[in-house]
Motif scaffolding. Structure first.
Motif, PDB file in Angstrom:
ATOM      1  N   CYS A   1     -12.837 -24.927  -5.271  1.00 15.61           N
ATOM      2  CA  CYS A   1     -12.096 -26.171  -5.441  1.00 15.61           C
ATOM      3  C   CYS A   1     -12.351 -26.763  -6.827  1.00 15.61           C
TER       4      CYS A   1
ATOM      5  N   CYS B   1      -8.096 -31.048   1.197  1.00 19.03           N
ATOM      6  CA  CYS B   1      -7.333 -29.797   1.137  1.00 19.03           C
ATOM      7  C   CYS B   1      -7.445 -29.007   2.438  1.00 19.03           C
TER       8      CYS B   1
ATOM      9  N   PHE C   1      -6.054 -23.155   1.512  1.00 18.16           N
ATOM     10  CA  PHE C   1      -7.505 -23.331   1.604  1.00 18.16           C
ATOM     11  C   PHE C   1      -8.064 -22.761   2.901  1.00 18.16           C
TER      12      PHE C   1
ATOM     13  N   LEU D   1     -12.076 -31.367  -1.410  1.00 17.57           N
ATOM     14  CA  LEU D   1     -12.157 -30.186  -0.551  1.00 17.57           C
ATOM     15  C   LEU D   1     -11.822 -30.551   0.894  1.00 17.57           C
TER      16      LEU D   1
END
Length: 629
Positions: free
Chosen positions: A438, A474, A485, A471
């Motif tokens: 990320c 996502c 992801f 993160l």
């Protein structure tokens, strides 16, 4: 005359393949000894990963077949060695190279007769003499073999004190026939200006000889001139610490002079010395004056004190690092930093924080993360070391990044990676991977870099909190972003598959690191990226006007194919702000109408060319963003 075959196969990338330097040095050395050259006929080195039956068919009464063995060809070498032994039972099979250790594992294979350990020139020459004379091999230093009763014999080590009389495979014509017979192949090369390493990093197998020995300057310059005359584009310098010696400045200057004269080599890729910062800076400045180096390595491997102690390594202080970063930035020399995931003593938290320490110190251009690999001759691979730190190894298929997508080798190779330690759980390993992917995608490659820097200095949001929250966003997204992801997480969870890469035919028949694949997907699906910015970044800003202005700047700063450049206006002089803010913490974005013009050095008319040159070749140079200067 007894026929000697050396085998050193590697992987081809597009039309590019390395000349077999390691075996070439051995052949050059042995042929320089009249008593050996008169008894043995050294056949052309086998360097391509061809069909095994085809290779064996091409051999003529081999007396000895000697294999250079490393992680990318272990399984192929074993398969070929077995086939050679079956066709020619009297042929002596010898294995050497970095994957051959004094634990003698390869002697478990009945078709392997002898192991050569450490540096190969003198060991191989003495072995050929002993075989010729029928001597007892136990007197030949630097080898291992099976005795008549099947027991394994390890002889005394061979530690060459000098390399001054080692002839060059380039200058003695060892590779001439290979080049002549392969006119359509683009050959990459390796040279050494010295050999050995004074350090003892636990994860590294670079050298088993702590004494640094210099090759004569006449030989070094002769080889570089050979590369230049043969129009070799890429040269990897196999010194463990280029920049350790004053003469390395002279070598860099000579490379630049050759490049000015012939245009070659185009790239000289050294691994820089860790503690000669000023000299390395000078060398980087020389090489980058012609664009010959991809950038200066600011390698840390880890910023965790416990891990540093466990791997026998010391780092520059972060204050010194920040100062160096400022010097390189002022000289317009790109830098990149490297970390290794899985070192003993590291935790998921410490690893992620280490990445962010680099950002806080000013490393915004490029960070690369590598898996901790267990290499047979590295101290970390010793059984007592692995037991001490509860290292869990995993055998995974060799990951062919930047090679043909969907390529399936009939003989797959494997890596042995650290999956967990006493301080890093399996789940922690997966999380740290996702965090680094990320951060590399959005910061190092630049998609959200300016937002993250602004948030750090102006909104009080630390880089760690920014990318941790990103993160989470996502992974929970219900659109294309979340799909990408979660697919990466699935691949990392299924570690044993080892297929940790991304592919999409839009970007060419090439596999990409996850962060590169994500970056390309967001460029290709730019509306998805704009949606992410609106959903994740916008809520951080109370001032909607400055968000809109910074959004315009960030989106236009990202290079994309099919464009010659960008011209746009902003209500703030963001370029000046981002140039200053790292060194001057009091800098603020100046509110004034500013016209920006970003000019592309090259307009890319297709995605594969853009992906290859900007992302693959250019990421360490910071090529994914337009320059602010």
């Amino acid at each position: 005359m007894k026929n000697v075959y050396f085998i050193q196969v590697g992987f081809a990338f597009d039309k590019s393949v390395y000349l077999p330097y390691a075996t070439g040095t051995i052949v050059a050395y042995c042929k320089s000894k009249p008593d050996i050259a008169s008894e043995y006929d050294f056949k052309e080195i086998i360097f391509r990963r061809d069909d095994i039956e085809k290779i064996v068919d091409g051999m003529e009464s081999p007396y000895i077949a000697a294999f250079s063995t490393y992680v990318w060809n272990v399984e192929f070498n074993k398969a070929l060695a077995k086939a050679v032994k079956e066709r020619f039972p009297e042929c002596i099979i010898a294995f050497g190279g970095h994957s051959v250790s004094d634990r003698m594992e390869f002697l478990e294979k009945e078709y392997i007769d002898i192991l050569t350990l450490g540096e190969g020139e003198e060991v191989t020459a003495n072995l050929l003499r002993a075989l010729r004379d029928g001597d007892d091999l136990s007197g030949c230093c630097g080898i291992a073999f099976r005795d008549s009763d099947g027991s394994r014999i390890l002889t005394a080590p061979n530690c060459p004190e000098s390399v001054e009389d080692y002839p060059s495979p380039y200058l003695t014509g060892v590779f001439d026939s290979i080049i002549e017979k392969n006119p359509d192949t683009m050959f990459d090369t390796i040279i050494e200006t010295n050999r050995g390493c004074p350090y003892n990093c636990a994860y590294c197998d670079w050298s088993n000889h702590k004494k640094l020995r210099l090759f004569p300057m006449e030989k070094v310059k002769g080889e570089l001139k050979w590369l230049s005359e043969h129009q070799i584009e890429y040269c990897f310098c196999a010194d463990s610490n280029f920049g350790m010696f004053d003469r390395d400045v002279e070598i860099a200057e000579y490379i630049v002079a050759l490049n000015k004269e012939t245009g070659f080599p185009k790239v000289f890729r050294p691994c820089y010395e860790k503690n000669s910062a000023e000299r390395v800076f000078r060398i980087s400045k020389i090489l980058n004056s012609r664009g010959i180096d991809k950038g200066a390595t600011m390698a840390y491997q880890t910023l965790c004190d416990d891990a540093l102690k466990n791997i026998n390594r010391k780092n520059l202080t972060m204050e010194h690092f920040s100062g160096l970063m400022a010097n390189y930035a002022e000289a317009k020399i790109p830098t990149y930093s490297e970390l290794i995931l899985g070192l003993p003593g590291e935790t998921a938290e410490s690893f992620c924080q280490g990445l962010c320490k680099l950002l806080r110190a000013g490393q915004h251009n490029s960070i690369s993360v590598y898996y901790c690999e267990l290499l047979p001759n590295a101290p970390m691979c010793a059984p007592d070391y692995m037991k001490r730190f509860e290292i869990e190894p995993m055998k995974v298929k060799f990951n062919h990044i930047h090679s043909a997508s969907g390529k399936k080798d009939l003989i797959p190779e494997y890596s042995y990676l650290v999956r967990s330690t006493s301080t890093l759980s399996r789940d922690g390993w997966v999380y740290a991977n996702l965090f680094s992917i990320c951060l590399q995608c959005f910061h190092s490659l630049g998609l959200l870099r300016y937002f993250a820097i602004y948030a750090y200095y102006e909104l009080g949001i630390d880089y760690y909190d920014f990318y941790k929250s990103l993160l989470e966003y996502c992974l929970e997204d219900d659109g294309k972003t979340g799909e990408l992801f979660r697919e990466i997480k699935k691949k990392l969870d299924g570690s044993l598959e080892g297929e940790w890469n991304h592919s999409n035919p839009v970007f060419g028949n090439v596999t990409w690191f996850f962060e590169e694949g994500l970056y390309l997907e967001f460029l290709y699906n730019f509306d998805e990226f704009e949606k992410l910015v609106g959903g994740f970044v916008k809520p951080m800003f109370k001032d909607g006007d400055i968000f809109a202005e910074l959004l315009r700047f960030q989106l236009n700063a990202v290079k994309r194919p099919f464009e010659s450049g960008k011209a746009f206006g902003c209500a703030y002089d963001f370029a000046s702000y981002f140039r200053k803010v790292g060194a001057d913490k009091t800098a603020k974005p100046e509110k004034k109408n500013t016209e920006f013009e970003f000019i592309a050095a090259k307009k890319y008319e297709d995605w594969p060319s853009f992906a290859k040159e900007i992302v693959w070749y250019g990421r360490r140079k910071g090529a994914t963003l337009y320059s602010l200067t």
